[in-house]
Design an enzyme around this catalytic site. Structure first.
Site, mmCIF file in Angstrom:
data_model
loop_
_atom_site.group_PDB
_atom_site.id
_atom_site.type_symbol
_atom_site.label_atom_id
_atom_site.label_comp_id
_atom_site.label_asym_id
_atom_site.label_seq_id
_atom_site.Cartn_x
_atom_site.Cartn_y
_atom_site.Cartn_z
ATOM 1 C CD GLU A 128 90.854 49.886 27.300
ATOM 2 O OE1 GLU A 128 91.496 49.383 26.397
ATOM 3 O OE2 GLU A 128 89.719 50.434 27.369
HETATM 4 C C1 TNX Z 1 89.177 47.107 25.767
HETATM 5 S S1 TNX Z 1 88.377 45.480 27.549
HETATM 6 C C2 TNX Z 1 87.807 47.808 26.458
HETATM 7 C C3 TNX Z 1 87.288 47.869 24.931
HETATM 8 C C4 TNX Z 1 87.072 48.260 23.912
HETATM 9 C C5 TNX Z 1 87.435 46.381 23.902
HETATM 10 C C6 TNX Z 1 87.536 46.447 22.336
HETATM 11 C C7 TNX Z 1 87.857 46.929 28.366
HETATM 12 C C8 TNX Z 1 88.336 46.430 29.395
HETATM 13 N N1 TNX Z 1 87.940 47.483 27.268
HETATM 14 O O1 TNX Z 1 86.590 49.435 25.980
HETATM 15 O O2 TNX Z 1 85.245 48.366 23.430
HETATM 16 O O3 TNX Z 1 88.571 46.468 24.193
HETATM 17 O O4 TNX Z 1 87.400 45.043 22.109
#
Ligand code: TNX
Length: 529
Positions: free
Chosen positions: A339
């Site tokens: 992300e």
């Molecule tokens: C996505 S999964 C994220 C996390 C969040 C999560 C909550 C991922 C690699 N990144 O930063 O905590 O969703 O479900």
């Protein structure tokens, strides 16, 4: 890796290659697969259809019920260890869990026998019980320990004393990497709280603890060359609490506690996004012109970025990775990569390429989240649910796998323990949809993603993010009963497991949880007593 594929009696080239994968993932080199287990996943039986109703989770690869009397375990039952100090260590730990004591000698009682020639394979074991005792045999200490966890589940109703029915178990894991991810960044968890989670993992034969040590809301590991990370960056968490961090000694205590239970700690430093706490600690990590960083106690994602064009950023990465690698005896380090929405793709890719090289330069194999597929980390952690993935992400993952990256399967719509079970779940998020117990259980990691090359999947990890979770009982409500479901996905051959049989065995675990003082969700679909 899928061990059922290593079953041909002769050691084929493919088997040797997969053994090398195992060495890559676990840092251990394994012997050849035991031909004796070749039939374990080939019974042809409809999953669960004629399964003996024995409440073991994960379901053993092979189990045969015996006839006649079982073995009565009482407070006076001796536990024997044969085969040296490693056997003694495993036996002593299980004996303590059973409120028994190890004694010298042999004979009637519970015997843990470490025998390098046992032919049980990496982490495998055999257990047999009859009127004169219980014998657990394994060729490595992890296998002995897992035999002990099976024994715990064979004792009645979560009590320690009672009769073990006569049976024979011949068991070994499907995947070499069976993990639990724990987010200690959004809400800080103390050493004791992490250790309690390790206890839960050990009962279900999980062998990797992935600690998500850094995120926007907090930095949780001391790095002596970068003191501001803890002086400043550790003092926040979601909701405005005090946060916290692990000193080197704290972290080492977790590593040791886990190692005693045959669990490898995998530390995660999440960059180049999810980096607000680092930037608040060292504002020069931001690009000139980026907004002045402020502490974050919310739950938004994707807004932060370190400056990927500055050499000073890579000196920071090197300092942090050096410190964390040095504290971590296991072979793996996770360098995040999820992300990073504030970065242009080319900048993101250039950063991940260098970060992965830094991890390797410090002697580690590198994991990264699936967005980093093009940079081919040693292990790529798949988290995007397939139906929310783009064709581009899917093609990238498949290409990385073809080029030799192994896949760690944590698809959010199956393996994210922070997702609500259903609309009535008070805690958790629901962005990946509801993840009921059957959904967490009933999937195949090898075929979840179309186009996954055979043998590419190294394992499964259940991930618990803590945006909405702050206490041990919050964690337990989300992990129980889904963590055992995912543990079985990771351990038991696909052909040997099925929902109809699992839900009954799962319900039988609840007395054991009660005896530990753990809480759980009475999730739909499970015949709780
Ligand atoms: C996505 S999964 C994220 C996390 C969040 C999560 C909550 C991922 C690699 N990144 O930063 O905590 O969703 O479900």
């Amino acid at each position: 890796m899928n061990r059922s594929r290593r079953r041909p009696a002769g050691r084929t080239v493919a088997a040797a290659a997969l053994t090398a994968v195992l060495a890559l993932v676990t840092g251990c080199s394994s012997g050849s697969a035991p031909p004796g287990r070749a039939a374990a996943s080939r019974s042809g039986r409809a999953p669960g259809a004629s399964a003996p109703a024995v409440g073991i989770v994960p379901r053993p690869a092979r189990l045969t019920l015996g006839a006649g009397a079982g073995f009565d375990v009482s407070a006076a039952t001796p536990v024997h260890a044969e085969g040296g100090p490693d056997a003694h260590a495993a036996a002593t730990l299980v004996a303590a869990e059973l409120k028994l004591r190890t004694q010298g000698g042999s004979g009637a009682g519970i015997t843990f026998r470490l025998d390098p020639k046992a032919g049980t394979g990496p982490e495998g074991y055999r257990l047999s019980s009859g009127p004169s005792g219980v014998l657990i045999t394994a060729s490595d200490a992890a296998g002995l320990f897992y035999g002990g966890q099976t024994l715990r589940q064979l004792l009645p109703a979560g009590g320690v004393y009672g009769t073990v029915r006569p049976l024979a178990v011949d068991d070994a894991p499907r995947y070499a990497y069976r993990g639990a991810g724990l987010d200690v960044a959004r809400h800080f968890l103390t050493v004791a709280q992490v250790e309690q989670y390790v206890d839960l993992m050990a009962l279900y034969k999980l062998n990797h603890l992935h600690l998500h040590l850094t995120d926007d809301q907090g930095w949780r590991i001391a790095v002596s060359s970068r003191p501001q990370l803890t002086a400043v960056g550790s003092r926040t968490e979601v909701g405005g609490g005090r946060g916290g961090f692990y000193t080197a000694a704290d972290y080492s205590a977790i590593v040791r506690y886990a190692a005693a239970r045959y669990i490898t700690v995998v530390p995660e430093i999440d960059l180049p996004g999810h980096s607000n706490a680092a930037i608040v600690s060292y504002p020069e990590l931001a690009c000139p012109g980026d907004a002045t960083p402020a502490p974050d106690t919310g739950t938004g994602v994707g807004f932060s970025r370190v400056c990927t064009g500055e050499e000073s950023t890579y000196r920071f990465v090197d300092d942090v990775v050096a410190a964390v690698a040095q504290l971590t005896p296991g072979p793996l380090i996770h360098l995040g990569g999820d992300e990073a929405k504030a970065l242009a793709p080319a900048d993101y890719q250039a950063f991940m390429k260098r970060a992965i090289a830094v991890g390797r330069a410090h002697g580690k194999q590198v994991l990264a989240w699936d967005e980093a597929a093009a940079e081919q980390p040693d292990l790529l952690q798949v988290w995007h649910p397939e139906r929310r993935s783009t064709a581009e992400v899917l093609a990238g993952i498949a290409a990385a796998a073809r080029h030799g990256s192994k896949l760690l399967m944590s698809p959010a719509d199956r393996a994210y323990l922070d997702q609500k079970y259903d609309p009535s779940t008070p805690l958790g998020l629901a962005w990946a949809g509801y993840v009921g117990v059957e959904r967490a259980y009933d999937w195949n990691p090898d075929t979840y993603l179309p186009g996954t090359p055979p043998g590419a999947v190294a394992g499964v990890e259940a991930v618990l993010w803590t945006e909405t979770l702050a206490t041990p009982s919050d964690l337990q409500l989300m992990a129980l009963p889904r963590l055992p479901a995912l543990a079985e996905v990771a351990w038991t051959p696909q052909t040997e497991r099925g929902w109809a049989d699992f839900r009954v065995r799962l319900a039988a675990q609840a007395p054991l949880w009660r005896a530990q003082g753990w809480t759980w969700t009475r999730a739909a679909g499970v015949p709780w007593q």
